[in-house]
Structure formats: structure tokens, C-alpha cells
Design a protein around this motif. Structure first.
Motif, mmCIF file in Angstrom:
data_model
loop_
_atom_site.group_PDB
_atom_site.id
_atom_site.type_symbol
_atom_site.label_atom_id
_atom_site.label_comp_id
_atom_site.label_asym_id
_atom_site.label_seq_id
_atom_site.Cartn_x
_atom_site.Cartn_y
_atom_site.Cartn_z
ATOM 1 N N ARG A 129 0.830 -1.198 0.000
ATOM 2 C CA ARG A 129 0.000 0.000 0.000
ATOM 3 C C ARG A 129 0.868 1.252 0.000
ATOM 4 O O ARG A 129 1.122 1.848 1.039
ATOM 5 N N ASP A 131 -0.100 3.921 -0.897
ATOM 6 C CA ASP A 131 -0.982 5.054 -0.613
ATOM 7 C C ASP A 131 -1.145 5.317 0.881
ATOM 8 O O ASP A 131 -1.796 6.273 1.274
ATOM 9 N N ILE A 132 -0.561 4.483 1.740
ATOM 10 C CA ILE A 132 -0.645 4.733 3.183
ATOM 11 C C ILE A 132 0.699 5.293 3.639
ATOM 12 O O ILE A 132 1.646 4.546 3.885
ATOM 13 N N THR A 133 0.753 6.602 3.701
ATOM 14 C CA THR A 133 2.032 7.268 3.955
ATOM 15 C C THR A 133 2.002 8.072 5.251
ATOM 16 O O THR A 133 0.925 8.370 5.789
ATOM 17 N N TYR A 141 7.383 7.035 4.235
ATOM 18 C CA TYR A 141 6.935 5.995 5.171
ATOM 19 C C TYR A 141 7.633 6.099 6.521
ATOM 20 O O TYR A 141 7.665 5.142 7.293
ATOM 21 N N ASN A 154 -3.245 5.426 10.307
ATOM 22 C CA ASN A 154 -2.859 4.649 9.131
ATOM 23 C C ASN A 154 -3.127 3.157 9.311
ATOM 24 O O ASN A 154 -3.459 2.458 8.354
ATOM 25 N N LYS A 157 -6.684 2.832 8.692
ATOM 26 C CA LYS A 157 -6.915 2.983 7.254
ATOM 27 C C LYS A 157 -6.608 1.663 6.539
ATOM 28 O O LYS A 157 -7.376 1.218 5.677
#
Length: 166
Positions: A129, A131-133, A141, A154, A157
Motif C-alpha cells: 500500500r 498510498d498509506i504514507t 513511510y 494509518n 486505514k
């Protein structure tokens, strides 16, 4: 009298050995080595491959923490991570957990470089993922101790994405 003293001696030996066994057991409760200080109650997988397998099988996201022993930022994050009850609870129950002190061969786990500490999520369909930052545009990250609430968001999420996408 001989029988009596033999019996007493046996009982004494039993008492001593069971105390010894208990003392040894207590010693054995040392932190499990795979946690490396990130949370001793968490079940950690040993390798990235095992993590992928478990994620797919359990339908839980895999959380990968890259860190190094002699990195002060890693140490600070580890302390905050290990002390946070919400993170520890989610990590125990909702995630497959891996912490690594070496890079994996999966280039998807270092989309913007091989810095530490870095935390990435892989969903059960084995998609990294990206998109999970975190909060930093130069190290997407990376998390710092004060970013723990952000990391919790996160993690939530990552869990929500599974429900909506898979």
C-alpha cells in the motif's frame, strides 16, 4: 530411621528442584527475540515471505517495520510504539507483524528509498500500500515518536481498505 531420612531427603530434593524449575521458567520469560523491543505480546513473523503467506491466509494486513539497531530515530520510535496500548492491541489482533533489520528483495517496499525507520502496509491481496504514507514528503513511510497518532490512523486505514476493497 533410615527410611525416614531418605524420605526427608527426597522431599527436600523435590522442593529444591521445583524451585529451581520455577526460577528457570522465570528467566525464560525474557522478551522473545523476534519482537526486538517493538512489543513482546505481539506475535511476529520471521520473514517477509512468511508475512505475505500469513496475511493472505488470515485476511489481515501485513505491517512491515524496517529499522536498525544503532539508529537513534528507530530506537525512539520503537519506544513510543511499544508503549502505546492502542497500537500494541491492534498489532496483536488485527495485523500480521514483521520487523526487519535488513532490506527485502521486494523493491515495492522501498518505493522512495531504503531509509529507516520506515513502516509500510501490505494488504491480504499482497499489494504493497504505497498510498498509506506518513507526514513527511521526503521520506513517505517515516514516522517519528510524535507521529504515533498518525500511525494509529494509518493502521485503521489499512484495516478499512481491506473491508472496502477485497
Amino acid at each position: 530411621i533410615m527410611l525416614h531420612s531418605t524420605l526427608a531427603l527426597s522431599l527436600l530434593l523435590i522442593a529444591v528442584s521445583s524451585n529451581l524449575a520455577m526460577a528457570i521458567k522465570k528467566e525464560k520469560r525474557a522478551p522473545q527475540t523476534l519482537s526486538r523491543g517493538w512489543g513482546d505480546e505481539i506475535t511476529w513473523v520471521q520473514t517477509y515471505e512468511e508475512g505475505l503467506y500469513r496475511a493472505k491466509k488470515s485476511n489481515k494486513p501485513l505491517m512491515v517495520i524496517h529499522h536498525l539497531e544503532d539508529c537513534q530515530y528507530c530506537q525512539a520510535l520503537k519506544k513510543a510504539f511499544a508503549e502505546n496500548e492502542e497500537i500494541q492491541e491492534m498489532a496483536q489482533n488485527n495485523f500480521v507483524m514483521l520487523n526487519l533489520m535488513h532490506e527485502t528483495t521486494d523493491k515495492n517496499l522501498s518505493p522512495d528509498g531504503q531509509y529507516v525507520p520506515r513502516i509500510m502496509f501490505v494488504d491480504p491481496s499482497l499489494t504493497v500500500r504505497a498510498d498509506i504514507t506518513g507526514r513527511y514528503s521526503n521520506r513517505l513511510y517515516a514516522y517519528e515518536p510524535q507521529d504515533i497518532p498518525f500511525l494509529i490512523e494509518n493502521m485503521k486505514k489499512a484495516l478499512r481498505l481491506i473491508q472496502t476493497e477485497l
